[in-house]
Design a protein around this motif. Sequence first.
Motif, PDB file in Angstrom:
ATOM      1  N   SER A  41       0.818  -1.218   0.000  1.00 43.25           N
ATOM      2  CA  SER A  41       0.000   0.000   0.000  1.00 43.25           C
ATOM      3  C   SER A  41       0.846   1.260   0.000  1.00 43.25           C
ATOM      4  O   SER A  41       0.367   2.336  -0.345  1.00 43.25           O
ATOM      5  N   GLY A  42       2.124   1.147   0.395  1.00 39.79           N
ATOM      6  CA  GLY A  42       2.996   2.313   0.457  1.00 39.79           C
ATOM      7  C   GLY A  42       3.057   2.957   1.822  1.00 39.79           C
ATOM      8  O   GLY A  42       3.873   3.867   2.051  1.00 39.79           O
ATOM      9  N   HIS A  43       2.211   2.533   2.768  1.00 38.48           N
ATOM     10  CA  HIS A  43       2.256   3.068   4.128  1.00 38.48           C
ATOM     11  C   HIS A  43       3.378   2.384   4.914  1.00 38.48           C
ATOM     12  O   HIS A  43       3.830   1.292   4.561  1.00 38.48           O
ATOM     13  N   TRP A  44       3.810   3.036   5.989  1.00 38.73           N
ATOM     14  CA  TRP A  44       4.828   2.463   6.870  1.00 38.73           C
ATOM     15  C   TRP A  44       4.206   2.203   8.240  1.00 38.73           C
ATOM     16  O   TRP A  44       3.415   3.016   8.746  1.00 38.73           O
ATOM     17  N   TYR A  45       4.568   1.076   8.827  1.00 36.31           N
ATOM     18  CA  TYR A  45       4.159   0.754  10.190  1.00 36.31           C
ATOM     19  C   TYR A  45       5.396   0.375  10.989  1.00 36.31           C
ATOM     20  O   TYR A  45       6.263  -0.362  10.498  1.00 36.31           O
ATOM     21  N   LEU A  46       5.513   0.891  12.218  1.00 32.90           N
ATOM     22  CA  LEU A  46       6.711   0.665  13.015  1.00 32.90           C
ATOM     23  C   LEU A  46       6.402   0.850  14.484  1.00 32.90           C
ATOM     24  O   LEU A  46       5.290   1.267  14.858  1.00 32.90           O
ATOM     25  N   THR A  47       7.396   0.531  15.298  1.00 32.44           N
ATOM     26  CA  THR A  47       7.306   0.764  16.742  1.00 32.44           C
ATOM     27  C   THR A  47       8.470   1.653  17.147  1.00 32.44           C
ATOM     28  O   THR A  47       9.614   1.418  16.730  1.00 32.44           O
ATOM     29  N   LEU A  48       8.184   2.692  17.925  1.00 36.74           N
ATOM     30  CA  LEU A  48       9.233   3.545  18.502  1.00 36.74           C
ATOM     31  C   LEU A  48       9.415   3.146  19.957  1.00 36.74           C
ATOM     32  O   LEU A  48       8.430   2.977  20.687  1.00 36.74           O
ATOM     33  N   LYS A  49      10.654   3.015  20.402  1.00 34.36           N
ATOM     34  CA  LYS A  49      10.890   2.554  21.763  1.00 34.36           C
ATOM     35  C   LYS A  49      12.112   3.230  22.361  1.00 34.36           C
ATOM     36  O   LYS A  49      12.984   3.760  21.655  1.00 34.36           O
ATOM     37  N   ASP A  50      12.138   3.200  23.681  1.00 39.16           N
ATOM     38  CA  ASP A  50      13.353   3.541  24.413  1.00 39.16           C
ATOM     39  C   ASP A  50      13.641   2.382  25.359  1.00 39.16           C
ATOM     40  O   ASP A  50      13.142   1.284  25.157  1.00 39.16           O
ATOM     41  N   SER A  51      14.435   2.595  26.385  1.00 39.08           N
ATOM     42  CA  SER A  51      14.847   1.493  27.255  1.00 39.08           C
ATOM     43  C   SER A  51      13.718   0.957  28.122  1.00 39.08           C
ATOM     44  O   SER A  51      13.810  -0.147  28.651  1.00 39.08           O
ATOM     45  N   ARG A  52      12.611   1.715  28.265  1.00 47.46           N
ATOM     46  CA  ARG A  52      11.563   1.294  29.208  1.00 47.46           C
ATOM     47  C   ARG A  52      10.165   1.175  28.611  1.00 47.46           C
ATOM     48  O   ARG A  52       9.275   0.628  29.255  1.00 47.46           O
ATOM     49  N   ALA A  53       9.937   1.680  27.402  1.00 48.05           N
ATOM     50  CA  ALA A  53       8.574   1.667  26.857  1.00 48.05           C
ATOM     51  C   ALA A  53       8.626   1.704  25.330  1.00 48.05           C
ATOM     52  O   ALA A  53       9.683   1.938  24.731  1.00 48.05           O
ATOM     53  N   GLN A  54       7.451   1.470  24.727  1.00 50.02           N
ATOM     54  CA  GLN A  54       7.334   1.516  23.272  1.00 50.02           C
ATOM     55  C   GLN A  54       5.930   1.947  22.878  1.00 50.02           C
ATOM     56  O   GLN A  54       4.988   1.846  23.670  1.00 50.02           O
ATOM     57  N   VAL A  55       5.791   2.444  21.631  1.00 45.78           N
ATOM     58  CA  VAL A  55       4.495   2.892  21.139  1.00 45.78           C
ATOM     59  C   VAL A  55       4.412   2.537  19.651  1.00 45.78           C
ATOM     60  O   VAL A  55       5.390   2.662  18.904  1.00 45.78           O
ATOM     61  N   LYS A  56       3.230   2.093  19.206  1.00 44.55           N
ATOM     62  CA  LYS A  56       3.024   1.768  17.808  1.00 44.55           C
ATOM     63  C   LYS A  56       2.805   3.045  17.005  1.00 44.55           C
ATOM     64  O   LYS A  56       2.194   4.002  17.490  1.00 44.55           O
TER      65      LYS A  56
END
Length: 443
Positions: A41-56
């Motif tokens: 579709s051309g969209h991007w999906y990823l997760t951003l994280k640091d040492s203690r948490a993450q977000v979609k």
Amino acid sequence: MTNPNIFTVSRLNSEVRLLLENEMGIVWLIGEISNFSAPVSGHWYLTLKDSRAQVKCAMFRGNNRNVSFKPKNGNQVLVKARLSLYEPRGDYQLIIESMQPEGDGRLQQEFEKLKMNLAAEGLFSQSSKQDLPEHPKRVGIITSKTGAALYDILDVLKRRDPSLPVVIYPTMVQGEEASIQIAQAIGRANERDECDVLIVGRGGGSLEDLWCFNNEIVARTIAASQIPIISAVGHEVDVTIADFVADMRAPTPSAAAELVSRDNSNKEQAFAAKKARLNSAIRHFLLKQGKHTQLLTHRLERNHPSYQLQKQSQQLDDLDTRLRQSINKFIKIRSQDIERKHHQLQLHSPIKRLGEQKLHLQRSEQKLLDAMDRSLLTTRHQLAMAAEKLETVSPLATLKRGYSISHSKSGTTISSIKNVEVGEVIKTQVEDGIIESKVIDIN
């Protein structure tokens, strides 16, 4: 009458989405990328994280066209995003509007540093690698006893070379203690020295998931192994330090199983070719459908609000992922069914039944020979007893004691003087021969 204070799930998610979007507004965020995917579709999906948490996160095609680099797992990035909620699943997420590189991720930096150090020491040198045995007698597998990688390896070995013995050295393949356990399993396999090749690996995952295979302890243990090691970590695109140090790198655990086994069936090769053609046809179909979907998306962009387009596109990507998973599951089930039928065909093969009948014939023949031997032995015993009895009444025994038997010229046994006449020639049998004599007188 409906109580306005009672929410449906759909209404609740819609209200929460509006609350997040209206109250939070635009946020700037620094994080490390993981689980990055870019469907057709051309969209991007990823997760951003640091040492203690993450977000979609999601970044739609209209925004990611302006990104000057290709994001990868492990990249540290600075993003401008708005907070939202993906209503069908109830997942809170960030809708990214812009993305800038913030240097490589911490794990990626550690990976490159260790890679350079070990390469400088010569651990990656081809001259230090061992050759794999041409026909392994026993294969060792070092992986999680509950992971999909183990079952993939065993499925391939069962299909290609079911007679090949396998020894499993179970270990963790993710987490802080995994590196120590993997190194200990390799050491234990070398101490026991019961295999002539080892497969070390696991299924795919993010850089963080595979990090235990980038550990220096694991790398040095692989390099010191006296048994050749095949590194089979993740998918073909996943690369770890273990891949560089191992004697051979396999793109997947299934490929590693193929390296150490021999294909015993041309039918399996034909099936693999058909499977490849089917996958190619499916990919072509999905690509065609993807292009058609893109065309429809362009039309919708001219007639619908931006949010509706984004929500429907994300749902489409979800359905595409589920479709691929369903197709792969269907192919796997059909493959297993064909393997079971092939196994049943081998079980009912006339060659096997002929072998069983031949073995039965050999056993019957041996029983007949044994019976003949017993009968012959019994007959010989009876003959010996009869000979012994005959010996006791035999006239030859009497002759041995000094007696003799006389016969007239006609061959009649002489038992009385009345049986002979003076001047008649008679024969007398003694123990060791016959004496001829002439009757001179009869008293």
